[in-house]
Structures are given as C-alpha cells and as structure tokens.
Design a protein around this motif. Sequence first.
Motif, short mmCIF file in Angstrom:
data_model
loop_
_atom_site.label_atom_id
_atom_site.label_comp_id
_atom_site.label_asym_id
_atom_site.label_seq_id
_atom_site.Cartn_x
_atom_site.Cartn_y
_atom_site.Cartn_z
N ASN A 1 -11.63 27.75 8.73
CA ASN A 1 -10.34 27.89 9.53
C ASN A 1 -9.42 26.79 9.52
OD1 ASN A 1 -11.21 25.79 11.27
ND2 ASN A 1 -12.95 26.85 12.22
N LEU A 2 -8.41 27.03 10.00
CA LEU A 2 -7.21 26.25 9.95
C LEU A 2 -7.38 24.76 10.56
CD1 LEU A 2 -4.14 26.03 9.18
CD2 LEU A 2 -3.58 26.87 11.64
N LEU B 1 -7.00 21.65 8.14
CA LEU B 1 -6.04 20.25 8.79
C LEU B 1 -6.96 19.00 8.71
CD1 LEU B 1 -4.03 21.88 11.85
CD2 LEU B 1 -3.31 21.27 9.44
N SER B 2 -8.24 19.26 8.94
CA SER B 2 -9.00 17.94 9.14
C SER B 2 -9.25 17.33 7.49
CB SER B 2 -10.31 18.52 9.87
OG SER B 2 -11.31 17.42 9.74
N ILE C 1 -10.49 14.81 2.11
CA ILE C 1 -11.70 15.06 1.41
C ILE C 1 -11.88 16.40 0.89
CG2 ILE C 1 -13.08 13.19 2.92
CD1 ILE C 1 -13.87 15.80 4.82
N CYS C 2 -12.92 16.49 0.04
CA CYS C 2 -13.11 18.02 -0.63
C CYS C 2 -13.19 19.14 0.33
CB CYS C 2 -14.13 18.04 -1.57
SG CYS C 2 -14.62 19.60 -2.23
N PRO C 3 -12.32 19.96 0.44
CA PRO C 3 -12.36 21.18 1.32
C PRO C 3 -13.59 22.28 1.10
CG PRO C 3 -10.64 21.64 -0.22
CD PRO C 3 -11.12 20.32 -0.52
N ALA C 4 -14.05 22.12 -0.23
CA ALA C 4 -15.23 22.98 -0.50
C ALA C 4 -16.84 22.63 -0.06
CB ALA C 4 -15.64 23.15 -1.93
N LEU D 1 -4.44 19.01 1.95
CA LEU D 1 -3.77 20.07 2.87
C LEU D 1 -3.65 21.58 1.97
CD1 LEU D 1 -1.48 18.94 5.47
CD2 LEU D 1 -3.67 19.65 5.89
N TRP D 2 -2.89 21.08 0.96
CA TRP D 2 -2.81 22.56 -0.07
C TRP D 2 -4.14 22.91 -0.68
CZ3 TRP D 2 -0.38 26.79 -0.50
CH2 TRP D 2 -0.57 27.60 -1.46
#
Length: 125
Positions: free
Chosen positions: A10-11, A15-16, A22-25, A111-112
């Motif tokens: 989620n959004l 943002l976090s 840190i890696c979003p995956a 963020l992107w």
Amino acid sequence: MSEEFHSVQNLAEVLSCGMKRICPACKKGKMFSTYFKMNATCPICGVRYEREPGEYIVAMYINIFTTEILFITGYLILNKYVDWAAWTQVSIWAIFNITFPLWFYPRSKALWAAGLELGGGLYRD
C-alpha cells in the motif's frame, strides 16, 4: 533455506520504504551503497532496481515537484505571518532550494522504486 519476502502492499509502505531507502521488495536490503549511488540490485533479495537507462527520470520529477510545493507553500505561509524583507525571504528559500533536493535525492529514487514494486515493475532476474 528459502526466505519469504513480503513486498510493499500500500501507499504507506511505499512511503516508509522510500524514506528509509530500503528495498521495497524485501523491506530489508539497503538500496544505496553511498549517499548518491544506488545499488544495481538488492543485496538481500536480488531484485534489479533499474532495467533500462533513464528509468528513474520520474524520481527527478518527484524531487522537483516536492521541492517546489514545499517552497511555494513555505514562502506563502512565511510571507503571511512574518514581516521580513524580500531579500531575507529570497535568501532563505534559495538555500532551501539548493539543500532540500540534495537531501531528498536518494529518497525520491527509493520512492519511485517502491512505487514500481507496488505496480509490479520490480522483479528478480
């Protein structure tokens, strides 16, 4: 031993992860080896961050948009409540417009990347 990773959902997680760089995956690996140098892949889960040159041009737009929104809002609020000379305001906001984008640069790229992960655009080779 296979480690299970839970990517951003989620959004708020976008943002976090973006602000923490840190890696979003996997939400564990550091995205940057130095302040300005992004890793090619996550050191933990191996997701590739940039597949084609120029893919992170949107991060530049995020950086510029955020800087200018904060600048305009801050200027208008300061102008309304504080009676400072125009040159004082110009000096303050010129310094802001130089320093904030430098501080926000790695965060805008992160963020992107998190936004790409949310949309399914990041994956392992």
